[in-house]
Structures are given as C-alpha cells and as structure tokens.
Design an enzyme around this catalytic site. Sequence first.
Site, PDB file in Angstrom:
ATOM      1  CG  ASP A 119      -2.261   1.073   1.203  1.00  0.00           C
ATOM      2  OD1 ASP A 119      -2.219   1.386   0.104  1.00  0.00           O
ATOM      3  OD2 ASP A 119      -2.600   1.316   2.017  1.00  0.00           O
TER       4      ASP A 119
ATOM      5  NE  ARG B  77      -3.594   5.848  -0.037  1.00  0.00           N
ATOM      6  CZ  ARG B  77      -3.522   5.449  -1.087  1.00  0.00           C
ATOM      7  NH1 ARG B  77      -3.006   6.242  -1.915  1.00  0.00           N
ATOM      8  NH2 ARG B  77      -3.532   4.025  -1.426  1.00  0.00           N
ATOM      9  CG  ASN B  78      -0.463   4.515   3.348  1.00  0.00           C
ATOM     10  OD1 ASN B  78      -1.242   5.234   4.026  1.00  0.00           O
ATOM     11  ND2 ASN B  78      -0.915   3.751   2.402  1.00  0.00           N
TER      12      ASN B  78
ATOM     13  CG  ASP C 135      -0.829   4.094   7.271  1.00  0.00           C
ATOM     14  OD1 ASP C 135      -2.052   3.557   7.680  1.00  0.00           O
ATOM     15  OD2 ASP C 135      -0.421   5.147   7.370  1.00  0.00           O
TER      16      ASP C 135
END
Length: 449
Positions: free
Chosen positions: A314, A318-319, A332
């Site tokens: 992922d 954003r992570n 994350d």
Amino acid sequence: MSVVQTPWQAGTECVANYDFQRRTEQDLAFTKGEVLTIVAVTRDPNWYKAKNKVGQVGFIPANYVQKRQGVKAGTKLSLMPWFHGKITREQAERLLYPPETGLFLVRESTNYPGDYTLCVSCEGKVEHYRIIYKTGKLTIDEEAYFDNLMQLVEHYTNDADGLCTSLMKPKLMEGTVAAQDEFSRSGWALKMKDLTLLQSIGKGEFGDVMLGDYRGSKVAVKCIKNDATAQAFVAEALVMTQLRHKNLVQLLGVIVEDKSSLFIVTEFMAKGSLVDYLRSRGRTVLLGECLLKFSLDVSEGMEYLEANNFVHRDLAARNVLVSEDNIAKVSDFGLTKEASAIQDTSKLPVKWTAPEALREKLFSTKSDVWSFGILLWEIYSFGRVPYPRIALKDVVPRVERGYKMDAPDGCPAVVYEVMKQCWHVDPNQRPSFRKLREQLEHIKAKELY
C-alpha cells in the site's frame, strides 16, 4: 550447567523491568518501562553502557532490563485466543475435556447466527450460555451489557455474576498466542498510566489517531476499539516490532491492558502525510532538491523492507509521513506481509497497484516498485491524484496495453526515466529498490535535477 548469555550488541533496544537509582556518577538512573539503547558492552557481563531518550549515557545493570525483540514472524497473535469461531456444541465440549471448573471458551452460536455462546466447564459438565447481540451490545442476562467479547470475558473472570462459576482458565485456540502475553514477553507492552492522550489529529478507517504524551515525549496513538477490526491492528503491530530503520515510522509500543481499547503508539511525525505536505506547500516552496530528498528517503526505507523480505502492498504518498526535520518515513503497515504470505486484493488501491497484483494476486517487492513509481509521480506533481482525466475503470486496461503517465510539469527527464522503469509491465524488468536508491543518489550527486 550454567548458560552463558550472548552479549547484546551496541544499538540493541531494551526496556526497564524495574526502577534503578544510580549508585555512582557513572551509572544511568531509569524508571520501570523506560526504553534504553545499549551503547557498548562492558568487560563485566552484568553491566552495559546505555543511553536514554534524551541522550544521557551511563552504566546499567543487565538484570534490570529486558531486550526488545521482534515478535517472531508467523506468530498468530490474538486479542481473544479463547474465541474458537464456528465450532459445534459437541466440539466445544470435547475441547473442554477433561473437565476443570472455570475452563472456558467462546464460540459462534450455531442456533442463533450473529450471536455467540460462552461454554464453561463446571463441576464435571459443560454449561452453554447464549450471548445475545442486542442494539449494538452483548449480554447474557439482559442486565449487564458489554461493547465486545473482551469486556464480557473480563467481567465474568472477576465475578461469576449468575454463571455457574467465574471464568478461571481460557481454553486457547490451537496455534494462537495471547497478544497481551506476547507483547509483554518481547518488551513492547507499554503502560496506560504513562500515556496521556492530548487531542485528535486524524481519523482512520478503524479509529482515531491522537497526539499523545508518553513519558514527556510527543507520540502518535492509534486508538482502536476491540472489535473485529482490532485483530488487523494486532497484525500491523506485529510487523512493526520486526522493523527498524530511519525511514520507517517506528513503533514505540502497544497498550492492551485496557479491555475497551487497543493503543498502538508510534513516533510523532509533526508535518503529517507527504501528500498533504506536497499539496499545501507546492512548487513555490518545495524545490527540486527537497523533492529528490523525499524520493531518496522512501527508497531507503523500501530497500530495507526489500532486504528483509517484506512487501508493503500500500505504498503511496498518503502512507508516507514527514517529521519535524523533513525526513520522509514509510508508514501504515496494515497490508504489509512477509513475501511468502500474500493473500487477497480486496482493499487495494487500483491506481497504485501493479497490474499483476490486481489481475493474478501476485505481490512481490517488484509490485512495491511499481507503486514507488506512482509515488514518485505524486511527489513531482506536488500531490496530484495519479492518472488524471482517466476514469478509474479504464486505468487497468490502458496500463496493461502499455500506457504510462506523462512526466509531471517541471519533472527532470532523469527522474521521469526512473518512473518509467518502475512501470514495466513485466515485474522482472523492474529495478530493485537498491538499484533505485543508487540511481537517485547518482542524480543527487550529479545535481541532475
């Protein structure tokens, strides 16, 4: 025959099991629960030279501290190791044999789908109590109500309260380990009394993210209610105990003593997510040198994951989080798996996921490399959403036909070439993270940006 303990290496983290008051000026005082780092091994195996979080250095007694260890990969941690899922009444009774008063387990109800059954051995026979799920709460007698099974079990452990006996000994599901016990054993269990929750700094899918204070240091705290989703966060915390790198967000510990919530405590990243940071500053503030540094930071963190056989699954801006001193760190780890344990694709973001991962569920470090190429595009476009002006349903078919996004405005040609290498449809043709890091370092050294 005495067992000789292998000396801990410099850099090893340990956690204090007791308070220690220094006896000489060379000693380092500490309190129970404090995390220390070994600086050097001494000639005396009973003492180590260590430093605390504020950089004070001194000698500590070896028998006052416990080495922090990564929870062994493959360990099946459970917040509810006494929960056996879909088993029959007869199977439960066999599991609770030979009879031992107070031995118990919880199973899904076979007669009432959605409810549970508490099975308790008492004076030579097994009693079965239906746990009713009613208006979002669990109850046995419609007098005491609980948010989750953990609260219910804790209540009847402390007081029989109408049951044939109090719950004395859990019958653990085969192959599971109690999460609370394992985090304590490996040195990752923190105490709630040492944590102060200050304010909400974000909301996740499964709970709030809070700014907290742990022993005088700012920390980020994921607060997860102990329902079904909490198990996923236990898995994330397990992964994080095994990872330590300057470009990965560091786990500080886990609090599981409170039966109403689970807390995962990590280092606090003051400047938030990389995608928000890029969007809010923009090209007038962030120069090429800064963008390249973020790219390098992420490549180093991912090279470490690659070397340790972990697949993130992922990776996206954003992570990635940004620290006060502008260091980008991958975070994350909810989807992170050992490369040998990759499973479903149900929660994967289409625009960041490699075609073979979406099509055939084939995940590898090379599928992370694809995502890294998308992340580079995010960095150099200052946080734009990938594949602009292309409908989501059209992204995968176009990519499989060889489509690659154009370079973002102002992106150096050498960086765009790196992106395109990441987007090779054949995973075997994509570079390793080590190679990507070397290429980015070369660009930096030549000031090619």
